[in-house]
Design a protein around this motif. Structure first.
Motif, PDB file in Angstrom:
ATOM      1  N   VAL A 244       0.855  -1.193   0.000  1.00 54.49           N
ATOM      2  CA  VAL A 244       0.000   0.000   0.000  1.00 54.49           C
ATOM      3  C   VAL A 244       0.889   1.241   0.000  1.00 54.49           C
ATOM      4  N   LYS A 245       0.662   2.112  -0.962  1.00 57.65           N
ATOM      5  CA  LYS A 245       1.464   3.322  -1.122  1.00 57.65           C
ATOM      6  C   LYS A 245       0.582   4.561  -0.902  1.00 57.65           C
ATOM      7  N   PRO A 246       0.343   4.941   0.368  1.00 58.08           N
ATOM      8  CA  PRO A 246      -0.441   6.155   0.607  1.00 58.08           C
ATOM      9  C   PRO A 246       0.302   7.383   0.069  1.00 58.08           C
ATOM     10  N   CYS A 247      -0.440   8.310  -0.490  1.00 60.52           N
ATOM     11  CA  CYS A 247       0.132   9.545  -1.026  1.00 60.52           C
ATOM     12  C   CYS A 247      -0.623  10.736  -0.464  1.00 60.52           C
ATOM     13  N   VAL A 248       0.031  11.882  -0.450  1.00 64.25           N
ATOM     14  CA  VAL A 248      -0.638  13.132  -0.118  1.00 64.25           C
ATOM     15  C   VAL A 248      -0.504  14.065  -1.316  1.00 64.25           C
ATOM     16  N   GLU A 249      -1.632  14.614  -1.735  1.00 63.66           N
ATOM     17  CA  GLU A 249      -1.697  15.439  -2.950  1.00 63.66           C
ATOM     18  C   GLU A 249      -2.094  16.868  -2.597  1.00 63.66           C
ATOM     19  N   SER A 250      -1.412  17.807  -3.184  1.00 65.52           N
ATOM     20  CA  SER A 250      -1.701  19.220  -2.911  1.00 65.52           C
ATOM     21  C   SER A 250      -2.671  19.794  -3.945  1.00 65.52           C
ATOM     22  N   LYS A 251      -3.144  20.990  -3.648  1.00 66.98           N
ATOM     23  CA  LYS A 251      -3.922  21.748  -4.626  1.00 66.98           C
ATOM     24  C   LYS A 251      -3.793  23.223  -4.302  1.00 66.98           C
TER      25      LYS A 251
ATOM     26  N   THR B 208      -6.222  26.786   0.576  1.00 66.39           N
ATOM     27  CA  THR B 208      -6.432  25.343   0.724  1.00 66.39           C
ATOM     28  C   THR B 208      -5.516  24.840   1.829  1.00 66.39           C
ATOM     29  N   ALA B 209      -6.073  23.966   2.665  1.00 65.27           N
ATOM     30  CA  ALA B 209      -5.266  23.421   3.760  1.00 65.27           C
ATOM     31  C   ALA B 209      -4.109  22.594   3.201  1.00 65.27           C
ATOM     32  N   GLY B 210      -4.388  21.833   2.164  1.00 64.12           N
ATOM     33  CA  GLY B 210      -3.373  20.969   1.576  1.00 64.12           C
ATOM     34  C   GLY B 210      -2.584  21.653   0.480  1.00 64.12           C
ATOM     35  N   SER B 211      -1.854  22.668   0.820  1.00 57.99           N
ATOM     36  CA  SER B 211      -1.039  23.385  -0.161  1.00 57.99           C
ATOM     37  C   SER B 211       0.165  22.538  -0.560  1.00 57.99           C
ATOM     38  N   ALA B 212       0.882  22.985  -1.580  1.00 60.01           N
ATOM     39  CA  ALA B 212       2.060  22.255  -2.051  1.00 60.01           C
ATOM     40  C   ALA B 212       3.108  22.138  -0.940  1.00 60.01           C
ATOM     41  N   GLU B 213       3.326  23.225  -0.220  1.00 54.38           N
ATOM     42  CA  GLU B 213       4.325  23.212   0.843  1.00 54.38           C
ATOM     43  C   GLU B 213       3.909  22.250   1.966  1.00 54.38           C
ATOM     44  N   PHE B 214       2.618  22.242   2.259  1.00 53.80           N
ATOM     45  CA  PHE B 214       2.127  21.363   3.319  1.00 53.80           C
ATOM     46  C   PHE B 214       2.322  19.896   2.948  1.00 53.80           C
ATOM     47  N   THR B 215       1.838  19.490   1.789  1.00 52.65           N
ATOM     48  CA  THR B 215       1.881  18.068   1.437  1.00 52.65           C
ATOM     49  C   THR B 215       3.306  17.578   1.220  1.00 52.65           C
ATOM     50  N   LEU B 216       4.148  18.408   0.622  1.00 55.67           N
ATOM     51  CA  LEU B 216       5.534  17.988   0.405  1.00 55.67           C
ATOM     52  C   LEU B 216       6.268  17.849   1.738  1.00 55.67           C
TER      53      LEU B 216
END
Length: 420
Positions: A220-227, A237-245
């Motif tokens: 299982v390869k969980p990922c986090v994706e930004s927007k 957006t809570a999940g910004s690029a800086e946050f997810t990376l």
């Protein structure tokens, strides 16, 4: 000339610049591209009757969209028969398939609700990728899920994420192929927020809680994706690029970063980000789309950025380190054609990258022979790539040239036109 004769001529020309076309084709036959189910029914899913919400939108009403699991699978099977190479299928949790009277909410989803998808994947010999569905649900409170200040809302969506971990493990064990499970939410605010840190801290803790569910990271390869933004969440957006990376870097022993090339500012390109991430992550994941002017999820074309994405994967020897999936949905044109166009173009871009004299290009750069570097890259653009592509399609038993579209037109006439 036959396809084979044209290929032999192209092969000889590529050989003169040190490119082995046979090797390129053999490599590409083993590269999986994940086909997203949501192109076929406009991201509707099977678990709710409400509208598509959560910062995304499908436009158009072309006739013939899939309305049942059977129709959607038949359409996907048709698409896979029209594109060469190895595939996976990519599904959202909202595509759970329930028996009569057995509906459950998303926090109670189980592997049994996806058994028909596993049966389909096994029959086609493909793996399955998965996505928790943090949108189009009455449990989205004030546009928020994992970052919500409401504890019960967060708990519901955390339970959903954990359920999806268990389902992803089931997919991987049943198919024998790792399952990429992507976490993305549209959480954010339309206008300037009064607190930027609080939602992100809640989001961080929520994802950490989801990832506390036991799973085999080899399977299982969980990922986090930004927007960068979405409809109704233009300012934050809570999940910004800086946050997810940053999150992926801190938790690299249990999750990967996922980049969608529509989820960045208009002047940013994912192709340039790929080698940066490869410096630090053993594996990364991609959602390939065509953003036009924003994340509008247009059909993937054989365009500059798609080719550059493929080049960075290939020239950095990362075909076994990058998980490639498609992500777009266009309801203004024939959906089968849209699907097939994108799938073929991603594969086509990878072949184009494999047919570049990459070792020579690196040497020219390292020896500062930038004049010749530019010249070689430009001349390679007019090499007989199309003849190699046609041969690759033929060798995979898939249509060559315009023949695939003839099949789409036939399918529309015989199948899609009967749907209401």
């Amino acid at each position: 000339m036959s396809t084979k004769e044209r290929y032999e001529s192209a092969k000889a020309r590529y050989a003169k610049v040190g490119v082995d076309t046979d090797k390129a084709i053999q490599i590409l036959k083993n590269v999986a591209i994940s086909l997203h189910c949501w192109q076929g029914d406009d991201v509707k899913g099977f678990d709710q009757d409400g509208p598509l919400t959560g910062g995304i939108q499908t436009t158009g009403n072309y006739p013939g969209k899939a309305m049942t699991p059977e129709e959607l699978m038949a359409d996907m099977e048709k698409v896979m028969s029209l594109a060469p190479g190895k595939k996976k299928i990519n599904i959202h949790a909202s595509y759970a398939i329930f028996e009569e009277g057995q509906w459950v909410d998303r926090d109670q989803l189980e592997p049994k609700h996806f058994k028909k998808w596993v049966d389909f994947a096994k029959a086609k010999g493909v793996g399955i990728d998965f996505n928790p569905t943090f949108f189009s649900s009455p449990k989205v409170k004030d546009g928020l899920t994992l970052s919500s200040p409401d504890e019960e809302t967060r708990k519901f969506w955390i339970r959903h994420g954990k359920a999806c971990i268990r389902i992803s493990q089931y997919f991987a064990e049943e198919t024998g192929i790792p399952c990429v499970m992507n976490i993305w939410t549209g959480d954010g605010y339309k206008d300037i927020p009064g607190d930027r840190l609080g939602p992100r801290m809640r989001y961080k803790e929520s994802i950490e809680e989801i990832l506390s569910e036991p799973y085999d990271f080899n399977l299982v390869k969980p990922c986090v994706e930004s927007k960068v933004f979405g409809i109704g969440v233009e300012s934050y957006t809570a999940g910004s690029a800086e946050f997810t990376l940053s999150f992926a870097a801190e938790h690299k022993d249990k999750c990967l970063p996922l980049m969608d090339n529509g989820h960045y500012h208009p002047t940013e390109v994912v192709s340039d980000k790929i080698p940066s991430l490869l410096c630090f992550f053993p594996e990364i994941a991609l959602h390939v789309t065509r953003p036009v002017r924003w994340d509008s999820d247009h059909v993937v074309l054989f365009d500059d950025e798609t080719r550059e994405i493929a080049k960075e994967i290939v020239r950095n020897d990362a075909l076994d380190r990058v998980y490639i999936a498609l992500d777009y949905f266009d309801a203004s044109i024939n959906r089968i054609s849209a699907w097939t166009t994108g799938l073929r173009n991603m594969s086509k871009s990878l072949l184009f990258a494999l047919l570049q004299p990459n070792a020579q290009l690196k040497e020219l750069q390292d020896t500062n022979n930038l004049t010749k570097l530019m010249t070689v890259q430009e001349e390679m653009k007019t090499f007989p790539f199309g003849d190699v592509w046609d041969y690759f399609c033929e060798s995979c038993g898939t249509p060559v040239g315009f023949d695939w579209f003839t099949e789409v037109e036939k399918y529309e006439k015989e199948v899609l036109s009967s749907r209401k």
